[in-house]
Design a protein around this motif. Structure first.
Motif, mmCIF file in Angstrom:
data_model
loop_
_atom_site.group_PDB
_atom_site.id
_atom_site.type_symbol
_atom_site.label_atom_id
_atom_site.label_comp_id
_atom_site.label_asym_id
_atom_site.label_seq_id
_atom_site.Cartn_x
_atom_site.Cartn_y
_atom_site.Cartn_z
ATOM 1 N N GLU B 120 0.949 -1.205 -0.042
ATOM 2 C CA GLU B 120 0.074 -0.001 -0.138
ATOM 3 C C GLU B 120 1.011 1.282 0.080
ATOM 4 O O GLU B 120 2.016 1.295 0.591
ATOM 5 N N LYS B 122 0.268 5.008 1.387
ATOM 6 C CA LYS B 122 -0.903 5.909 1.943
ATOM 7 C C LYS B 122 -0.145 7.432 1.540
ATOM 8 O O LYS B 122 0.946 7.847 2.229
ATOM 9 N N ARG B 123 -0.814 8.322 1.026
ATOM 10 C CA ARG B 123 -0.263 9.339 0.806
ATOM 11 C C ARG B 123 -1.258 10.525 1.475
ATOM 12 O O ARG B 123 -2.555 10.399 1.632
ATOM 13 N N ASP B 124 -0.579 11.624 2.126
ATOM 14 C CA ASP B 124 -1.372 12.669 2.620
ATOM 15 C C ASP B 124 -0.575 13.944 2.061
ATOM 16 O O ASP B 124 0.315 13.724 1.482
#
Lengths: 211, 133
Positions: B120, B122-124
């Motif tokens: 995975e 996960k981006r912010d």
């Protein structure tokens, strides 16, 4: 003479544009609630449903549409062609479907249909007049799939409305969705329970004006 | 008789850095082909810059076609980090727009890896977490 010709052409264009159904696409990642929203709209205005919904991802594997859906808002009526598309993803593993108690062969078939569905979804982008991007308000909105969908719509100059679905759930964070899409209208709804649909229809009418 | 040394291939993660110049002269089809070729070799590509939106969707389309045709291939994980969300003044926007047209968006980083290796991404807005299998 030229002015008269241009005027006639414009009036004809206006006349035919008004008569044509507006193709309104529902795009987004799997399980965001695209079909639930399309069903809600169809139930509100045609009393029929559009497709099956399921908690298992990739339930919608074919592009499905409903023509001549008349939506009324503040004494105005617009006619839409609703286009519900399979959820777009960058990976599909049939073993994920087996976790939902599906047999291997059936899971492999579902995966195959889902991959084709994604290809079809992307191909249909060119036929849209306006698009509702449906995201799950309980999930991280910064996923690359969302960014890619919106980027493609901007590149094609297709007007976009972002819908943050599942606001009935505790984990829903509409502020986060708004922060992820600062340049677009974001409407928080619950397609399942029909929450905030008036605001949604108001935004759809604004969207249709840009189409 | 000298013993023949056999090298055992070590299992591990291979990251391949790719400067934008490596794809800048290629057309969209060739760019995607080049990236997917590396991914099929079970490597994670770290690309300077980013693909055009149409290329990103084309990459997804090609990936989907490959899932059905290449045994064991499950797709890709993809993420782009850039300073697009940063507030820019009007002049910065113009400067950035001209640079984007002339040399592509090189101030971004694109990470693409096979889903069989990358679980995975996960981006912010400020960070990107890459989870491996």
């Amino acid at each position: 003479m030229k002015i008269l010709r241009n005027f006639t052409k414009r009036m004809f264009g206006l006349f035919f544009k008004q008569r044509k159904d507006i193709s309104l696409g529902f795009y987004g990642p799997p399980n965001a609630g695209k079909t639930s929203l399309a069903n809600r709209i169809c139930k509100d205005w045609t009393e029929e449903e559009m497709g099956n919904v399921s908690s298992m991802p990739h339930e919608t594997r074919n592009v499905q549409f409903k023509e001549e859906v008349e939506i009324k808002y503040k004494e105005k009526t617009l006619k839409f062609k609703l286009v519900d598309t399979p959820g777009i993803a960058t990976k599909i593993d049939y073993e994920d479907f087996m976790k939902h108690k599906m047999k291997k062969k059936a899971a492999q078939n579902r995966a195959k249909e889902a991959t084709q569905g994604i290809v079809d979804s992307i191909k249909w982008l060119d036929d849209m007049d306006a698009v509702v991007v449906v995201v799950d308000a309980t999930q991280n909105p910064y996923s690359q799939v969302n960014v890619t969908i919106v980027g493609n719509l901007v590149a094609r100059k297709i007007p976009v409305l972002v819908v943050a679905n599942k606001v009935d759930l505790k984990k829903a964070d509409i502020k986060k969705v708004e922060a992820a899409f600062p340049e677009y209208d974001v409407v928080g709804i619950s397609a399942k329970y029909g929450k905030n649909m008036d605001e949604f229809y108001e935004s759809v009418f604004k969207l249709a004006k840009q189409a | 008789m000298a013993k023949k040394k056999t090298k055992k291939k070590a299992d591990g993660l291979t990251l391949q850095f790719m400067p934008y110049s490596e794809i800048s002269t290629l057309d969209s089809v060739e760019r995607i082909k080049k990236l997917l070729k590396i991914i099929l070799n079970n490597k994670v590509v770290i690309l300077q810059g980013r693909l055009k939106p149409e290329e990103e969707s084309r990459l997804i389309e090609d990936t989907m076609i490959m899932i059905g045709n290449i045994p064991g291939f499950k797709g890709v994980e993809l993420a782009v980090i850039s300073n697009d969300s940063e507030e820019k003044t009007f002049f910065k926007k113009v400067k950035f727009g001209i640079a984007k047209v002339l040399v592509g968006q090189q101030d971004a980083i694109t990470i693409i890896g096979p889903a069989s290796i990358v679980k995975e991404m996960k981006r912010d807005p400020k960070k990107l977490e890459v989870m491996m299998r």
